[in-house]
Scaffold this motif. Sequence first.
Motif, PDB file in Angstrom:
ATOM      1  N   GLY A 181       0.794  -1.226   0.000  1.00 41.25           N
ATOM      2  CA  GLY A 181       0.000   0.000   0.000  1.00 41.25           C
ATOM      3  C   GLY A 181       0.829   1.280   0.000  1.00 41.25           C
ATOM      4  O   GLY A 181       0.268   2.380  -0.083  1.00 41.25           O
ATOM      5  N   LEU A 182       2.154   1.160   0.077  1.00 41.39           N
ATOM      6  CA  LEU A 182       3.017   2.348   0.037  1.00 41.39           C
ATOM      7  C   LEU A 182       2.998   2.963  -1.357  1.00 41.39           C
ATOM      8  O   LEU A 182       2.685   2.278  -2.351  1.00 41.39           O
ATOM      9  CB  LEU A 182       4.443   1.971   0.429  1.00 41.39           C
ATOM     10  N   PRO A 183       3.334   4.240  -1.490  1.00 36.56           N
ATOM     11  CA  PRO A 183       3.259   4.924  -2.798  1.00 36.56           C
ATOM     12  C   PRO A 183       3.974   4.182  -3.922  1.00 36.56           C
ATOM     13  O   PRO A 183       3.449   4.071  -5.026  1.00 36.56           O
ATOM     14  CB  PRO A 183       3.915   6.286  -2.513  1.00 36.56           C
ATOM     15  N   ASP A 184       5.175   3.683  -3.655  1.00 37.90           N
ATOM     16  CA  ASP A 184       5.942   2.965  -4.679  1.00 37.90           C
ATOM     17  C   ASP A 184       6.164   1.505  -4.302  1.00 37.90           C
ATOM     18  O   ASP A 184       7.119   0.871  -4.784  1.00 37.90           O
ATOM     19  CB  ASP A 184       7.296   3.653  -4.910  1.00 37.90           C
ATOM     20  N   GLY A 185       5.316   0.976  -3.435  1.00 31.86           N
ATOM     21  CA  GLY A 185       5.458  -0.409  -3.037  1.00 31.86           C
ATOM     22  C   GLY A 185       6.801  -0.673  -2.376  1.00 31.86           C
ATOM     23  O   GLY A 185       7.240   0.090  -1.508  1.00 31.86           O
ATOM     24  N   LEU A 186       7.467  -1.745  -2.774  1.00 34.16           N
ATOM     25  CA  LEU A 186       8.765  -2.087  -2.182  1.00 34.16           C
ATOM     26  C   LEU A 186       9.852  -1.097  -2.555  1.00 34.16           C
ATOM     27  O   LEU A 186      10.909  -1.070  -1.919  1.00 34.16           O
ATOM     28  CB  LEU A 186       9.190  -3.499  -2.621  1.00 34.16           C
ATOM     29  N   ASP A 187       9.625  -0.288  -3.574  1.00 32.75           N
ATOM     30  CA  ASP A 187      10.613   0.696  -4.000  1.00 32.75           C
ATOM     31  C   ASP A 187      10.430   2.041  -3.303  1.00 32.75           C
ATOM     32  O   ASP A 187      11.117   3.005  -3.631  1.00 32.75           O
ATOM     33  CB  ASP A 187      10.545   0.907  -5.515  1.00 32.75           C
ATOM     34  N   THR A 188       9.535   2.127  -2.350  1.00 28.25           N
ATOM     35  CA  THR A 188       9.335   3.366  -1.592  1.00 28.25           C
ATOM     36  C   THR A 188      10.554   3.633  -0.715  1.00 28.25           C
ATOM     37  O   THR A 188      11.022   2.745  -0.001  1.00 28.25           O
ATOM     38  CB  THR A 188       8.081   3.256  -0.706  1.00 28.25           C
ATOM     39  N   VAL A 189      11.038   4.862  -0.757  1.00 25.33           N
ATOM     40  CA  VAL A 189      12.198   5.247   0.057  1.00 25.33           C
ATOM     41  C   VAL A 189      11.730   5.533   1.475  1.00 25.33           C
ATOM     42  O   VAL A 189      10.808   6.338   1.694  1.00 25.33           O
ATOM     43  CB  VAL A 189      12.905   6.488  -0.532  1.00 25.33           C
TER      44      VAL A 189
END
Length: 598
Positions: free
Chosen positions: A462-470
Amino acid sequence: MTQALPVASRSQAWRYARSLFRAHPGMFRATVGLHLLAALAGLAGPRLLGELVQEVQRGTPTGQLDRLAATLAGFVLLQSVLIRYAYLASARLGEQVLARLREEFIARVLSLPLGTVESAGTGDLLTRTTRDVDALSKCVRLAVPETTIALLTGGLVVVALIAVDPVLAAPLLVGVPITVAGTRWYVRRAPSGYLRQNAAYSEVTDGLTETVEGARTVEALGRQGQRVARTDRDLYRSWRAERYTLFLRTVWWPVIEVSYVIPMVLTLLTGGWMYLRGTVTLGALTAAVVYVQQLIHPLDRLLSWLDELQVGAASLARLLGVAEAPQPPRRDAPAPDGSPLEVRGVRFGYVEGREVLHGVDLTLRPGERLAVVGPSGAGKSTLGRLLAGLHQPTEGSVTVGGVPLSELAPDRLRAEVALVSQEHHVFVGTLRDNVAMARPRAPEPDVRTALAAVHALEWADGLPDGLDTVIGDGGLPLTAAQAQQVALARLILADPHTLVLDEATALLDPRAARDLERSLAAVVHGRTVVAIAHRLFSAHDADRVAVVEDGRITELGSHDELVAANGSYAALWREWQGEAPEKPPDTARARPREDAPL
């Protein structure tokens, strides 16, 4: 009480500095060669200027004077070009040397036992990592090439002055004793002074770090005045240390200035007297005076950078001293698979004379789940750190397959046993990188499986960039519970033989923690698990329970056995179940309440 990390000797520091430059022989020779050519080009100026004055005195035609002036301008231009490329080569060499030094320093820091770091305190290590590295950076990039240039230029100028007239070079001998005496006086005192200055600064950093990290506690207990007083004392010691090094400079620099002026005055007087007697030409006198004047600049540069070299040498000694910290011998051989983790006669104390653990004996059976319970301050977390190899016992041994944990190489140790505690850290980078730190080349399905095992995959997707979210500093902030789940996912991905969970689910609510521990139990099935817990459902589900009180294991057995024994564990269990103290213990393995306090 903190114990500062060691400091390397001056001889060790200079040997290491030489080895750094010897690692780049080609670039070093090119740098020295360019500076040498620039210095040689600079020597032509005074000689040509002297000839120009001499030719003017003789009434030489303008055309010949123009040619001399053009030649002089050509050498000045050539020197400027050579200096430009010499400084560029120096900068490149300095950056390469500094990069290697920084990499080696980080490697030394990361190889330190955690106990050594904790006993030294964060201030000392932080100061070495920041202030000392910055000071050494300035020394390597500026002071070393500047002093090299000054030595080359000064030596060539003296040779050129002697070639003009040895008598005119004699006044230099008057300034030598003054320079040598003043510099020796300074050099004998400066190294220890700068070491004290850096150590005092470490104390300031240590105190400020403690105050900032414990700001809530300081405010809650009204100890602001005490912390301010501590800071004032540290700053006063730092001020006294810096005042001492300033005193050294205020004595040394004026002495050096006098050693410059006296030879210049004597050269003018001697040269003028010789010119009036006709033993020296006006051109030679002019060249000699310019050479003496020209010598002041490299000497001044050499001696002024000598102060920076002392600072750099002190910083280098402190950085190298990290490697001098005592470290146990390491073995590369792995322990045999399926070997038990054994604790024999272990005693341990963070401070000499005050033991936390007293003669602990324990054998972890391969594949079993052991719960460690007991009152706060009993030594549960300390035992967990010893089982994870983060601390070494002061007496006794912690071994796996007969090999002490202290002798296993770091990579081998982490493959055998790993610790997850409430003290977790989120690094700057993507969520994927944070989880995959345990296995940097882990494929994405493995990372997602690890996150799913700790019930973190849903919010991760659910993060903005999934696993690539900083995430981390400057990135998307995580809650304390999410950060703890990331730490647990790292552990799942690392897949060590033995896991030590030091209240690893304490930041989750009781029901979520219960579900997470059930998931973890399924994922780590077949692995040895040590769960240091304050929620007793961990103990209820464990194969065995160890009760730690006053630094000793007072009870050891299964849940049913300890409840039946009606000892300390039975009392804890009744409180967890909300029963009255006088009620007989219920030995049935009833489901524990998940929201009851310990």
